[in-house]
Design a protein around this motif. Structure first.
Motif, PDB file in Angstrom:
ATOM      1  N   GLN A 121       0.754  -1.233  -0.152  1.00  0.00           N
ATOM      2  CA  GLN A 121       0.121   0.002   0.273  1.00  0.00           C
ATOM      3  C   GLN A 121       0.414   1.358   0.190  1.00  0.00           C
ATOM      4  OE1 GLN A 121      -2.519  -0.156   3.673  1.00  0.00           O
ATOM      5  NE2 GLN A 121      -3.335  -2.001   2.889  1.00  0.00           N
ATOM      6  N   VAL A 122       2.033   1.306   0.295  1.00  0.00           N
ATOM      7  CA  VAL A 122       2.567   2.367   0.391  1.00  0.00           C
ATOM      8  C   VAL A 122       2.802   2.854  -0.783  1.00  0.00           C
ATOM      9  CG1 VAL A 122       3.837   1.862   2.688  1.00  0.00           C
ATOM     10  CG2 VAL A 122       4.846   0.976   0.876  1.00  0.00           C
ATOM     11  N   PRO A 123       3.512   4.186  -0.913  1.00  0.00           N
ATOM     12  CA  PRO A 123       4.518   4.451  -2.167  1.00  0.00           C
ATOM     13  C   PRO A 123       5.544   4.148  -2.182  1.00  0.00           C
ATOM     14  CG  PRO A 123       3.628   6.609  -0.165  1.00  0.00           C
ATOM     15  CD  PRO A 123       3.684   5.426   0.146  1.00  0.00           C
ATOM     16  N   GLU A 124       5.626   4.233  -4.109  1.00  0.00           N
ATOM     17  CA  GLU A 124       6.879   3.457  -4.246  1.00  0.00           C
ATOM     18  C   GLU A 124       7.765   3.860  -3.723  1.00  0.00           C
ATOM     19  OE1 GLU A 124       6.830   3.573  -8.403  1.00  0.00           O
ATOM     20  OE2 GLU A 124       8.036   1.774  -9.029  1.00  0.00           O
ATOM     21  N   THR A 125       8.523   5.482  -3.402  1.00  0.00           N
ATOM     22  CA  THR A 125       9.892   5.314  -2.853  1.00  0.00           C
ATOM     23  C   THR A 125       9.669   5.065  -1.031  1.00  0.00           C
ATOM     24  OG1 THR A 125       8.734   7.376  -2.225  1.00  0.00           O
ATOM     25  CG2 THR A 125       9.159   8.337  -4.042  1.00  0.00           C
ATOM     26  N   VAL A 126       8.542   4.958  -0.886  1.00  0.00           N
ATOM     27  CA  VAL A 126       9.165   3.917   0.873  1.00  0.00           C
ATOM     28  C   VAL A 126       9.100   2.683   0.905  1.00  0.00           C
ATOM     29  CG1 VAL A 126       7.714   3.316   2.679  1.00  0.00           C
ATOM     30  CG2 VAL A 126       7.113   5.438   1.899  1.00  0.00           C
ATOM     31  N   ARG A 127       8.903   2.484  -0.345  1.00  0.00           N
ATOM     32  CA  ARG A 127       8.716   0.673  -0.879  1.00  0.00           C
ATOM     33  C   ARG A 127      10.703   0.760  -1.242  1.00  0.00           C
ATOM     34  NH1 ARG A 127       3.552  -0.823  -2.805  1.00  0.00           N
ATOM     35  NH2 ARG A 127       4.318  -0.011  -4.532  1.00  0.00           N
ATOM     36  N   ASP A 128      11.292   1.412  -1.540  1.00  0.00           N
ATOM     37  CA  ASP A 128      12.550   1.048  -2.515  1.00  0.00           C
ATOM     38  C   ASP A 128      13.373   1.360  -0.994  1.00  0.00           C
ATOM     39  OD1 ASP A 128      12.061   0.914  -5.252  1.00  0.00           O
ATOM     40  OD2 ASP A 128      11.611   3.200  -5.928  1.00  0.00           O
TER      41      ASP A 128
ATOM     42  N   LEU B  20     -14.201   2.876 -17.287  1.00  0.00           N
ATOM     43  CA  LEU B  20     -14.325   1.291 -17.328  1.00  0.00           C
ATOM     44  C   LEU B  20     -12.763   0.524 -16.901  1.00  0.00           C
ATOM     45  CD1 LEU B  20     -17.229  -0.621 -16.000  1.00  0.00           C
ATOM     46  CD2 LEU B  20     -15.968   0.665 -14.172  1.00  0.00           C
ATOM     47  N   ASP B  21     -12.134   0.895 -18.142  1.00  0.00           N
ATOM     48  CA  ASP B  21     -11.309   0.384 -19.075  1.00  0.00           C
ATOM     49  C   ASP B  21      -9.980   0.404 -18.820  1.00  0.00           C
ATOM     50  OD1 ASP B  21     -12.506  -1.904 -20.317  1.00  0.00           O
ATOM     51  OD2 ASP B  21     -12.104  -0.737 -22.607  1.00  0.00           O
ATOM     52  N   CYS B  22      -9.891   1.892 -18.384  1.00  0.00           N
ATOM     53  CA  CYS B  22      -9.130   3.289 -18.121  1.00  0.00           C
ATOM     54  C   CYS B  22      -8.818   3.296 -17.354  1.00  0.00           C
ATOM     55  CB  CYS B  22      -9.371   4.388 -18.511  1.00  0.00           C
ATOM     56  SG  CYS B  22      -9.742   4.627 -20.844  1.00  0.00           S
ATOM     57  N   ALA B  23     -10.028   3.343 -16.048  1.00  0.00           N
ATOM     58  CA  ALA B  23      -9.656   2.893 -14.955  1.00  0.00           C
ATOM     59  C   ALA B  23      -8.937   1.428 -13.948  1.00  0.00           C
ATOM     60  CB  ALA B  23     -10.537   2.220 -14.056  1.00  0.00           C
ATOM     61  N   ALA B  24      -9.150   0.369 -14.562  1.00  0.00           N
ATOM     62  CA  ALA B  24      -8.862  -0.421 -14.348  1.00  0.00           C
ATOM     63  C   ALA B  24      -7.323  -0.570 -15.091  1.00  0.00           C
ATOM     64  CB  ALA B  24      -9.683  -1.900 -14.994  1.00  0.00           C
ATOM     65  N   ARG B  25      -7.026  -0.683 -16.109  1.00  0.00           N
ATOM     66  CA  ARG B  25      -5.278   0.316 -16.585  1.00  0.00           C
ATOM     67  C   ARG B  25      -4.823   0.552 -15.164  1.00  0.00           C
ATOM     68  NH1 ARG B  25      -6.077   1.600 -21.470  1.00  0.00           N
ATOM     69  NH2 ARG B  25      -5.586   3.416 -21.026  1.00  0.00           N
ATOM     70  N   LEU B  26      -5.452   2.302 -14.897  1.00  0.00           N
ATOM     71  CA  LEU B  26      -5.031   2.863 -13.745  1.00  0.00           C
ATOM     72  C   LEU B  26      -5.084   2.075 -13.045  1.00  0.00           C
ATOM     73  CD1 LEU B  26      -6.370   5.706 -14.906  1.00  0.00           C
ATOM     74  CD2 LEU B  26      -3.444   5.386 -15.120  1.00  0.00           C
ATOM     75  N   PHE B  27      -5.635   1.912 -12.131  1.00  0.00           N
ATOM     76  CA  PHE B  27      -5.582   0.972 -11.225  1.00  0.00           C
ATOM     77  C   PHE B  27      -4.341  -0.760 -10.769  1.00  0.00           C
ATOM     78  CE2 PHE B  27     -10.230   1.937  -9.889  1.00  0.00           C
ATOM     79  CZ  PHE B  27      -9.370   3.620  -9.284  1.00  0.00           C
ATOM     80  N   ARG B  28      -4.421  -1.077 -11.953  1.00  0.00           N
ATOM     81  CA  ARG B  28      -3.434  -2.285 -12.048  1.00  0.00           C
ATOM     82  C   ARG B  28      -2.232  -1.939 -11.866  1.00  0.00           C
ATOM     83  NH1 ARG B  28      -2.528  -5.611 -17.771  1.00  0.00           N
ATOM     84  NH2 ARG B  28      -0.804  -7.149 -17.061  1.00  0.00           N
ATOM     85  N   HIS B  29      -1.724  -1.277 -12.474  1.00  0.00           N
ATOM     86  CA  HIS B  29      -0.576  -0.495 -12.615  1.00  0.00           C
ATOM     87  C   HIS B  29       0.169   0.790 -11.364  1.00  0.00           C
ATOM     88  CE1 HIS B  29      -0.555  -1.747 -16.763  1.00  0.00           C
ATOM     89  NE2 HIS B  29       0.500  -2.577 -16.425  1.00  0.00           N
ATOM     90  N   LYS B  30      -0.714   1.449 -10.669  1.00  0.00           N
ATOM     91  CA  LYS B  30      -0.440   2.430 -10.144  1.00  0.00           C
ATOM     92  C   LYS B  30      -0.904   2.194  -8.970  1.00  0.00           C
ATOM     93  CE  LYS B  30      -1.406   6.782 -11.070  1.00  0.00           C
ATOM     94  NZ  LYS B  30      -1.002   8.205 -11.632  1.00  0.00           N
ATOM     95  N   GLY B  31      -2.675   1.243  -8.829  1.00  0.00           N
ATOM     96  CA  GLY B  31      -2.427   1.306  -6.977  1.00  0.00           C
ATOM     97  C   GLY B  31      -3.865   1.861  -6.929  1.00  0.00           C
ATOM     98  N   TYR B  32      -4.772   1.248  -5.818  1.00  0.00           N
ATOM     99  CA  TYR B  32      -5.965   2.066  -5.827  1.00  0.00           C
ATOM    100  C   TYR B  32      -5.343   4.161  -4.913  1.00  0.00           C
ATOM    101  CZ  TYR B  32     -10.123   3.820  -3.715  1.00  0.00           C
ATOM    102  OH  TYR B  32     -11.046   4.339  -2.785  1.00  0.00           O
ATOM    103  N   GLY B  33      -5.196   3.723  -4.202  1.00  0.00           N
ATOM    104  CA  GLY B  33      -4.537   5.059  -3.966  1.00  0.00           C
ATOM    105  C   GLY B  33      -3.722   6.114  -4.463  1.00  0.00           C
ATOM    106  N   ALA B  34      -3.156   5.615  -5.119  1.00  0.00           N
ATOM    107  CA  ALA B  34      -2.324   6.869  -6.276  1.00  0.00           C
ATOM    108  C   ALA B  34      -3.166   7.522  -7.889  1.00  0.00           C
ATOM    109  CB  ALA B  34      -0.918   5.944  -6.911  1.00  0.00           C
TER     110      ALA B  34
END
Lengths: 212, 212
Positions: A121-128, B20-34
């Motif tokens: 869940q943490v930001p990438e910078t923290v993970r690194d 939904l397609d765009c959101a799924a792609r973003l969630f997949r790569h950046k995570g929920y919080g980001a």
DNA sequence: GTCTATATTTGGATAGAC
DNA sequence: GTCTATCCAAATATAGAC
């Protein structure tokens, strides 16, 4: 600045330690995103602004907690392995390591469980900033499994690195479904070990049985 | 309101689908919080405010994506099982299900991988709204493993529910370390199956081998 | 259906009194 | 060392024009 583990930090600096304890408990139960500095301050008996006397940022708190968590698991596992007799088999050693890892996770330690819970869940910078400590622990497992493999105790079709990834992740994932109040850790440790070392199937796979 | 899966939603409502397609792609790569609504809107070629014509809240978007992800894995696994001959053994069936689950996760589907990635990151309310769909999928596995157990194909010491939790979590965790570009999914599917069905150890466990 | 503009909230972080 | 007060940025969500 950032402490590697708790033993090096002694008991001095007691309010810094109290803040970390409270933060670890909150992170463990609420997750990273849902835990604010105001929450941590309230739990520690102070106001949000006061935290900055002890820490430079939220990230610094989180990194400390992640590092302490892995260090504790690492110490527990290393001790368990070192305590074995020299005549112990690889299977015995793997069993002991599995048991130790699960004990460290489930025996009411907020740091170890917070680590597993919030790492994703943490930001990438923290993970690194935390990765080196984590890799050092995985190295202990890597050595053990590689040695077992080279000694011919693992099937030739098994990739030790793959077994490592698979095993560690599933041990950690047990935090999401296992409740130590409903049964001893020993029980799942035994199942994990049996599953990894011998598989779940009862008989030789050559004996085909029909479905339903 | 909230769609259960994509098949029921046909192709109509194409902008809702695009979001939904765009959101799924973003969630997949950046995570929920980001991933913010602004991000999702930008990716979809519109402004943040416009999203509210199609969805009532960020939660509604996330829940849809979580549900679609599990539904796709469920369909893939069910099809794979149904396609087997009636003479298939339980071991064959488990192998096929493992393979299908891994294929659904790794073959470039943003919904399935977003599901695994963000499930542990979303607020509790969102998780709760998604739980029923998830449980339905786990029920398919539960039936399979329980049947295998009752047929005597699993060791008596194995708890099917425990094997279920352990297996599914580690299959999902493969998203964090396996890169399909560096090798076919078949490879890890085979290793997973062998590990679960027969274990990692080469010989009978009675034969003790000394360490180092 | 999409835009602009903005209300509202929240959380990390800083400044200065005590 | 801790407090109060406040700044600032970011994000969800709403209102109304077009």
């Amino acid at each position: 600045m950032t402490e590697i583990d708790d033993t090096s930090a002694r008991e001095e600096n007691s309010s810094r330690r109290r803040i970390l304890d409270c933060a670890a408990r909150l992170f463990r139960h609420k997750g990273y995103g849902a835990t604010s500095l105001r929450d941590i301050a309230a739990e520690s008996g102070m106001k949000a602004g006061s935290l900055y006397y002890h820490f430079a940022s939220k990230d610094e708190i989180v990194i400390d907690i992640l590092n302490i968590g892995v260090a504790r698991v690492h110490d527990t596992v290393r001790s368990a392995i070192d305590a074995l007799a020299k005549t112990a088999t690889y299977a015995d050693t793997i069993r002991a390591a599995i048991h130790a890892h699960l004990r460290a996770l489930h025996e009411a330690d907020d740091y170890t469980s917070a680590n597993v819970r919030i790492f994703g869940q943490v930001p990438e910078t923290v993970r690194d900033a935390h990765l080196a400590i984590r890799r050092a622990y995985e190295e202990t497992w890597s050595k053990l499994l590689t040695a077992a493999f080279e000694a011919g105790e693992l099937r030739p079709t098994m990739d030790p690195q793959l077994v490592l990834a698979l095993l560690l992740r599933s041990l950690n994932a047990s935090l999401e479904w296992f409740d130590p109040k409903k049964g001893p850790v020993e029980r799942i440790a035994a199942t994990f070990s049996e599953l990894v070392l011998r598989g779940a199937v009862d008989e030789a796979p050559a004996v085909a049985k029909r479905r339903a």
